[in-house]
Design a protein around this motif. Structure first.
Motif, PDB file in Angstrom:
ATOM      1  N   ALA A  79      62.704  38.053  87.153  1.00  0.00           N
ATOM      2  CA  ALA A  79      62.420  38.308  85.743  1.00  0.00           C
ATOM      3  C   ALA A  79      63.720  38.271  84.945  1.00  0.00           C
ATOM      4  O   ALA A  79      63.782  37.709  83.850  1.00  0.00           O
ATOM      5  CB  ALA A  79      61.730  39.655  85.579  1.00  0.00           C
ATOM      6  N   ILE A  96      52.773  33.305  70.371  1.00  0.00           N
ATOM      7  CA  ILE A  96      51.773  34.348  70.123  1.00  0.00           C
ATOM      8  C   ILE A  96      51.366  34.217  68.663  1.00  0.00           C
ATOM      9  O   ILE A  96      52.157  34.463  67.757  1.00  0.00           O
ATOM     10  CB  ILE A  96      52.347  35.740  70.427  1.00  0.00           C
ATOM     11  N   ARG A  98      49.438  35.660  66.477  1.00  0.00           N
ATOM     12  CA  ARG A  98      49.245  36.683  65.450  1.00  0.00           C
ATOM     13  C   ARG A  98      50.560  37.283  64.949  1.00  0.00           C
ATOM     14  O   ARG A  98      50.557  38.051  64.002  1.00  0.00           O
ATOM     15  CB  ARG A  98      48.349  37.794  65.981  1.00  0.00           C
ATOM     16  N   VAL A 107      60.717  37.845  71.463  1.00  0.00           N
ATOM     17  CA  VAL A 107      60.053  38.343  72.682  1.00  0.00           C
ATOM     18  C   VAL A 107      61.017  38.465  73.874  1.00  0.00           C
ATOM     19  O   VAL A 107      61.055  39.501  74.536  1.00  0.00           O
ATOM     20  CB  VAL A 107      58.815  37.488  73.046  1.00  0.00           C
ATOM     21  N   VAL A 110      63.087  41.567  73.784  1.00  0.00           N
ATOM     22  CA  VAL A 110      62.385  42.808  74.112  1.00  0.00           C
ATOM     23  C   VAL A 110      62.628  43.178  75.571  1.00  0.00           C
ATOM     24  O   VAL A 110      62.748  44.345  75.916  1.00  0.00           O
ATOM     25  CB  VAL A 110      60.873  42.651  73.855  1.00  0.00           C
ATOM     26  N   TYR A 111      62.699  42.154  76.401  1.00  0.00           N
ATOM     27  CA  TYR A 111      62.817  42.420  77.833  1.00  0.00           C
ATOM     28  C   TYR A 111      64.258  42.355  78.321  1.00  0.00           C
ATOM     29  O   TYR A 111      64.516  42.388  79.513  1.00  0.00           O
ATOM     30  CB  TYR A 111      61.932  41.442  78.606  1.00  0.00           C
TER      31      TYR A 111
ATOM     32  N   PHE B   2      64.436  50.813  75.652  1.00  0.00           N
ATOM     33  CA  PHE B   2      63.594  49.681  76.029  1.00  0.00           C
ATOM     34  C   PHE B   2      62.121  49.999  75.802  1.00  0.00           C
ATOM     35  O   PHE B   2      61.375  49.194  75.253  1.00  0.00           O
ATOM     36  CB  PHE B   2      63.844  49.337  77.494  1.00  0.00           C
ATOM     37  N   ARG B   5      60.772  49.548  72.385  1.00  0.00           N
ATOM     38  CA  ARG B   5      60.490  48.159  72.021  1.00  0.00           C
ATOM     39  C   ARG B   5      59.111  47.755  72.513  1.00  0.00           C
ATOM     40  O   ARG B   5      58.347  47.114  71.810  1.00  0.00           O
ATOM     41  CB  ARG B   5      61.539  47.235  72.632  1.00  0.00           C
ATOM     42  N   MET B   9      55.933  46.662  70.353  1.00  0.00           N
ATOM     43  CA  MET B   9      55.193  45.439  70.677  1.00  0.00           C
ATOM     44  C   MET B   9      53.700  45.730  70.772  1.00  0.00           C
ATOM     45  O   MET B   9      52.878  45.023  70.217  1.00  0.00           O
ATOM     46  CB  MET B   9      55.607  44.941  72.064  1.00  0.00           C
ATOM     47  N   ARG B  12      52.115  46.359  67.467  1.00  0.00           N
ATOM     48  CA  ARG B  12      51.912  45.101  66.734  1.00  0.00           C
ATOM     49  C   ARG B  12      50.675  44.385  67.251  1.00  0.00           C
ATOM     50  O   ARG B  12      49.911  43.817  66.495  1.00  0.00           O
ATOM     51  CB  ARG B  12      53.123  44.174  66.879  1.00  0.00           C
ATOM     52  N   GLY B  13      50.535  44.419  68.565  1.00  0.00           N
ATOM     53  CA  GLY B  13      49.411  43.737  69.200  1.00  0.00           C
ATOM     54  C   GLY B  13      48.069  44.314  68.763  1.00  0.00           C
ATOM     55  O   GLY B  13      47.065  43.611  68.709  1.00  0.00           O
ATOM     56  N   ARG B 306      44.266  37.401  76.034  1.00  0.00           N
ATOM     57  CA  ARG B 306      45.713  37.220  75.878  1.00  0.00           C
ATOM     58  C   ARG B 306      46.376  36.757  77.162  1.00  0.00           C
ATOM     59  O   ARG B 306      47.565  36.989  77.371  1.00  0.00           O
ATOM     60  CB  ARG B 306      46.315  38.534  75.382  1.00  0.00           C
ATOM     61  N   ARG B 308      47.306  33.838  78.102  1.00  0.00           N
ATOM     62  CA  ARG B 308      48.457  32.978  77.843  1.00  0.00           C
ATOM     63  C   ARG B 308      49.664  33.773  77.373  1.00  0.00           C
ATOM     64  O   ARG B 308      50.786  33.531  77.802  1.00  0.00           O
ATOM     65  CB  ARG B 308      48.107  31.959  76.760  1.00  0.00           C
ATOM     66  N   GLU B 309      49.382  34.713  76.489  1.00  0.00           N
ATOM     67  CA  GLU B 309      50.484  35.550  75.987  1.00  0.00           C
ATOM     68  C   GLU B 309      51.178  36.257  77.148  1.00  0.00           C
ATOM     69  O   GLU B 309      52.405  36.341  77.191  1.00  0.00           O
ATOM     70  CB  GLU B 309      49.932  36.578  74.994  1.00  0.00           C
ATOM     71  N   VAL B 312      53.353  33.846  78.878  1.00  0.00           N
ATOM     72  CA  VAL B 312      54.585  33.614  78.120  1.00  0.00           C
ATOM     73  C   VAL B 312      55.553  34.770  78.328  1.00  0.00           C
ATOM     74  O   VAL B 312      56.748  34.568  78.593  1.00  0.00           O
ATOM     75  CB  VAL B 312      54.278  33.468  76.609  1.00  0.00           C
ATOM     76  N   ARG B 313      55.038  35.972  78.234  1.00  0.00           N
ATOM     77  CA  ARG B 313      55.912  37.134  78.373  1.00  0.00           C
ATOM     78  C   ARG B 313      56.589  37.153  79.745  1.00  0.00           C
ATOM     79  O   ARG B 313      57.787  37.421  79.848  1.00  0.00           O
ATOM     80  CB  ARG B 313      55.121  38.427  78.149  1.00  0.00           C
ATOM     81  N   ALA B 318      59.598  39.167  81.169  1.00  0.00           N
ATOM     82  CA  ALA B 318      58.925  40.452  81.318  1.00  0.00           C
ATOM     83  C   ALA B 318      58.684  40.717  82.793  1.00  0.00           C
ATOM     84  O   ALA B 318      58.282  39.816  83.528  1.00  0.00           O
ATOM     85  CB  ALA B 318      57.599  40.442  80.575  1.00  0.00           C
ATOM     86  N   ILE B 323      54.631  44.440  81.537  1.00  0.00           N
ATOM     87  CA  ILE B 323      53.285  44.016  81.116  1.00  0.00           C
ATOM     88  C   ILE B 323      52.328  45.195  81.248  1.00  0.00           C
ATOM     89  O   ILE B 323      51.544  45.485  80.346  1.00  0.00           O
ATOM     90  CB  ILE B 323      52.788  42.840  81.991  1.00  0.00           C
ATOM     91  N   GLN B 326      52.924  47.749  78.573  1.00  0.00           N
ATOM     92  CA  GLN B 326      52.430  47.315  77.267  1.00  0.00           C
ATOM     93  C   GLN B 326      50.930  47.600  77.122  1.00  0.00           C
ATOM     94  O   GLN B 326      50.486  48.162  76.129  1.00  0.00           O
ATOM     95  CB  GLN B 326      52.683  45.815  77.079  1.00  0.00           C
TER      96      GLN B 326
END
Ligand SMILES: Nc1ncnc2c1ncn2[C@@H]1O[C@H](COP(=O)(O)OP(=O)(O)O)[C@@H](O)[C@H]1O
Ligand SMILES: [Mg+2]
Lengths: 272, 403
Positions: A79, A96, A98, A107, A110-111, B2, B5, B9, B12-13, B306, B308-309, B312-313, B318, B323, B326
Motif C-alpha cells: 500500500a 470519484i 461526487r 485521495v 489521505v493515505y 490520519f 482525514r 472522507m 464527504r461520502g 462504490r 470502483r471507488e 481506486v482507493r 489505501a 477502507i 472509512q
C-alpha cells in the motif's frame, strides 16, 4: 535499475480451464524510460500492469522495484509503495464522481503519512492546467479533463513511475494528444512512464516498444525514427517491424538484458 | 491526524446519499427515541416520587387500611382503621413517640363570593409535630380543638392566598361544605408533603371532620413517628402487634392493614418503575436491532455501489484497514445522525407528554443523551462491521473492473 521482472506468471484457474494471462515475462526498465506496451486484446497487458502497479500478486516469478522484492512484501508495505512510488492512470479515469477534482487528486494524500494539505493537490492540478477547475466535479468535465484530473491524482505524490493502461482509449485523437503531451512533460521531468495502448500513433511516441502476445513479451525494441515512421504510417504494428526490428530489436536494444528466446519463437508474423 | 482525514472522507461520502441513509436509520431513530423518552419519563417519575418520599421523614411509619398481598398493590378496604387504633398505638407502643390519625377528602371552601375546591385533611396536633411543616400565621390545630370538635381550620398557603390575597386570614370565617369554620392559622408554602400537595389543603380537627363534615367512623391513615429512626422495624413490630390485637385478628390470618415506611415505599416504586424500564428498553432494543439491520443493508448497498471507488482507493495507497475504517465510520456517523434525530424526537415527545398529561413529570438526564448517542454509534459500528470487512477484502483489480 528501477524495475526488474523475472519470469513473471499469472495463472487464473477458471474451473477446469487454466488461463495463463502472463506466462513468464522478464523485463528490465531503467529510471527515466518511456515505454509503450502494445499487443492484441487479451494478450496480458493489463494483467502485467496490475502486477507492476502492485495491485495484484503474481503466481510465480519475481518483481524488484527499486531493488526491493515486491513479491515478498506485506499488504501494508505494498500500500505504501502504491502510495509513494507509483502512479496509476486508467482508461476509464476512475474518479470519484461526487467529489470535486481537488478532492479526487487529494485521495492519495489521505493515505500518506505527512500532514495533509490541499496545496500539493492544487499544485498537481496546476501541472495539468486544471487549477481553475479544482472545485468542479468530474461529472461537469469533459473526458480529457477527467483524464487530466486522474493524471494529477497519479502525480500528486511525485512517484518515480507512472503506469497508464490505455489512458487515451476513451478519448478522441486530439484529446488523446493532449494527454500524451502531459506524459511527455512528465517524462522530461524525469518520471518513468509505462504506457499500454493499442493505438500505434500513441505507442510510437514512446522511446521503447514492448509487444505482448499470449502472455509473453514477443518484441522489445527501442523506437528508432524509422520504426516510429513506420508505426505512424501503417497505423499498425506492421509485419516488417516484426520480422526485422522485432527479432533483432530484442538483442539490439540491450536494454532488456534477458531476451526470452521462447517469446521470439512464439512470434508469428502478422499477428496483431 | 490520519484518522481525522479518513473521518472527513467518510463524511464527504455521506452527503450524496443523505436521504437514503437517513431512511435506513429509522429504526435507530425510533430506538433512540424510545430510550430517551423512556429515560426522561422514568427519571422524571423517580425524581418526583423521591422528592415526595423524602418529605415524608425517615422516622415515620404509615398505616393504611387493607392487607398487602405480596409486595405489590394494596388491597383497599377502607373500613379498618379507627381513631381508637391511633390512641392504642400511642398508649401501647413505647417505641412510638407521636401518632397522627388522618382523614382526607375533597370539599369546597367558600369565603363570601370566592369558592375553591380543596383537600380537607382532618388530623390532630400530632401532625404538626411529626412533619416539618410550620405555620406562618396564627397557630395549628390544638388538642382542645380535637377534643371539642371545634369548627376551626388552618389554611394551606395557596388556599389562603387565593381566598384572602395579601390580607391575613386568621380570625375570619369561611364555609366548608356549608359549615362555618374560623381560620386559626395559615401554613407555610411547602409544595408536597408525602403524596399530598399540602398548599391546596385545609386542615381541620379530625373529630370535626369525621362527625360534622363526613359522618364516618374510619380514618384514612395513621402516621406514627418512631422515637428512634434507627429502630424502625422494632416500632413496626409493636404497631402491628397492637393493631392485630385491637382488631382481634387470629394468628395465621392476614393483617387488615398495611404498614409502610419511606424506605419500603421507595423500594416498591423502584420495583414498579423497573417493570416499565424493562418493557421500554426491550422496545428500544428491538428498534435498535431493526435499525442495525437497516444500516447494514444500506452499507452493503453502498459498498457495492462504490466498488470502483474502493478499487481506486486501494490503488492509490489505501490499506485494507483504511477502507474498513472509512466504512465503519460512515456506518457510525449515519447511525449517530439517526441517534441525534432520535434524541430530539425523544426529548420533544417527553416534553409533549408532560404538557398533555399535566401530571407526568419528565427529566432528560444529560447522561441519557450521551448514552443514546454512544449506543447509536455502537449499533452503527456493529452493523457496519460486516459491510466494512467486505469492502476491505475487495480485490482491487476486480473492483476497478466492476461495472
Ligand atoms: N480475473 C481473471 N480471471 C480469469 N481470467 C482472467 C482474469 N483476468 C484476466 N484474465 C484473462 O487473462 C488474459 C489477459 O487479460 P488482460 O491482461 O486483461 O489482457 P489485455 O489487457 O491485454 O487485453 C485474458 O485471456 C483474460 O481473459
Ligand atoms: Mg487491458
Amino acid at each position: 535499475m528501477l524495475i526488474q521482472v523475472r519470469d513473471l506468471s499469472k495463472v487464473y484457474q477458471m474451473g477446469a480451464e487454466v488461463v495463463r494471462a502472463l506466462d513468464g515475462v522478464s523485463l528490465d526498465v531503467d529510471a527515466g524510460e518511456f515505454l509503450s506496451i502494445t499487443g492484441a486484446s487479451g494478450s496480458g497487458k493489463s494483467t502485467f500492469m496490475h502486477l507492476l502497479g502492485c495491485l495484484d500478486k503474481p503466481t510465480s516469478g519475481t518483481y524488484h522495484l527499486n531493488d526491493r522484492d515486491v513479491t515478498q512484501m506485506s499488504d501494508k508495505e505494498l500500500a505504501r509503495i502504491r502510495n509513494r512510488e507509483i502512479g496509476f492512470v486508467f482508461q476509464t479515469f476512475n474518479l470519484i464522481n461526487r467529489t470535486p477534482a481537488i478532492d479526487n487528486v487529494a485521495v492519495p494524500l489521505v493515505y500518506g503519512r505527512e500532514t495533509f494539505t490541499n496545496k500539493k493537490a492544487m499544485d498537481a492540478l496546476e501541472r495539468v492546467q486544471l487549477g481553475k477547475r479544482a472545485k468542479h466535479k468530474p461529472s461537469e468535465m469533459s473526458g480529457g479533463e477527467r483524464q487530466r484530473v486522474a493524471i494529477a491524482r497519479a502525480i500528486v505524490n511525485n512517484p518515480k513511475v507512472i503506469f497508464a493502461d490505455e489512458p487515451t482509449g476513451n478519448l478522441d485523437t486530439r484529446t488523446g494528444e493532449q494527454i500524451m503531451g502531459i506524459f511527455h512533460d512528465l517524462h522530461k521531468e524525469g518520471t518513468t512512464i509505462i504506457l499500454v495502448t493499442h493505438e500505434m500513433s500513441v505507442a510510437a511516441q514512446a522511446k521503447r516498444l514492448i509487444r505482448m502476445v499470449d502472455g509473453v513479451v514477443d518484441t522489445d525494441t527501442p523506437i528508432t525514427p524509422s520504426l516510429r515512421n513506420e508505426m505512424l504510417h501503417s497505423g499498425m504494428f506492421g509485419a516488417s517491424v516484426l520480422t526485422d526490428s522485432g527479432v533483432s530489436g530484442g538483442t539490439e536494444s540491450g536494454v532488456s538484458g534477458v531476451t526470452d528466446s521462447g517469446s521470439t519463437v512464439a512470434a508469428e508474423p502478422g499477428v496483431s | 491526524m490520519f484518522t481525522f482525514r479518513v473521518i472527513w472522507m467518510a463524511l464527504r461520502g455521506l452527503q450524496t446519499n443523505m436521504m437514503r441513509s437517513l431512511l435506513a436509520t429509522l429504526g435507530v431513530v425510533i430506538g433512540v427515541c424510545a430510550v430517551v423518552s423512556a429515560m426522561s419519563i422514568l427519571e422524571g417519575a423517580k425524581k418526583d416520587i423521591t422528592k415526595r418520599f423524602e418529605s415524608m421523614g425517615a422516622d415515620q411509619v404509615m398505616v393504611v387500611s387493607g392487607s398487602s398481598r405480596g409486595r405489590r398493590g394494596v388491597q383497599t378496604r377502607t373500613n379498618a382503621l379507627e381513631l381508637k387504633d391511633a390512641e392504642a398505638i400511642l398508649d401501647q407502643c413505647d417505641l412510638v413517640k407521636a401518632v397522627a390519625p388522618e382523614i382526607q377528602n375533597a370539599a369546597q371552601i367558600k369565603y363570601f363570593q370566592k369558592n375553591k375546591g380543596v383537600q380537607i385533611l382532618g388530623t390532630t396536633d400530632a401532625y404538626y409535630r411529626i412533619n416539618e411543616y410550620e405555620t406562618v400565621e396564627g397557630r395549628f390545630i390544638r388538642r382542645e380543638d380535637v377534643r371539642g370538635e371545634r369548627k376551626v381550620c388552618v389554611l394551606g398557603h395557596k388556599v389562603a392566598k387565593d381566598l384572602f390575597g395579601e390580607v391575613s386570614a386568621v380570625g375570619y370565617r369561611v364555609k366548608i361544605k356549608g359549615t362555618g369554620f374560623t381560620v386559626v392559622g395559615v401554613m407555610e408554602k411547602k409544595g408536597f408533603l408525602g403524596f399530598r400537595e399540602v398548599d391546596n389543603q385545609v386542615i381541620v380537627p379530625i373529630s370535626t371532620a369525621m362527625k360534622r363534615l363526613y359522618g364516618v367512623r374510619f380514618v384514612t391513615m395513621i402516621t406514627c413517628q418512631a422515637k428512634n429512626p434507627s429502630n424502625l422495624s422494632a416500632a413496626i413490630t409493636q404497631i402491628k402487634r397492637t393493631l392485630r390485637s385491637q382488631h382481634s385478628i387470629r394468628a395465621g390470618t392476614d393483617d387488615d392493614f398495611t404498614v409502610f415506611t419511606q424506605e419500603q415505599a421507595k423500594k416498591q416504586v423502584a420495583d414498579v418503575t423497573q417493570i416499565f424500564e424493562v418493557v421500554l428498553y426491550s422496545i428500544a432494543g428491538i428498534s435498535l436491532l431493526v435499525g442495525g439491520i437497516g444500516i447494514m443493508n444500506i452499507m452493503l448497498v453502498s459498498v457495492t455501489e462504490r466498488t470502483r471507488e474502493i478499487g481506486v482507493r486501494i490503488a492509490v495507497g489505501a490499506r485494507r484497514v483504511d477502507i474498513m475504517t472509512q466504512f465503519l465510520i460512515e456506518a457510525a456517523v449515519i447511525s449517530m445522525i439517526g441517534g441525534a434525530v432520535g434524541v430530539l424526537v425523544g426529548v420533544g415527545l417527553s416534553a409533549l407528554l408532560e404538557r398533555i398529561t399535566r401530571v407526568l413529570e419528565t427529566y432528560t438526564p444529560p447522561s441519557a443523551i450521551v448514552y443514546a448517542l454512544v449506543m447509536a454509534a455502537g449499533v452503527g459500528i456493529v452493523s457496519g462491521l460486516y459491510p466494512a470487512i467486505r469492502a476491505s477484502k475487495l480485490d482491487p483489480v476486480e473492483a476497478l473492473r466492476y461495472e
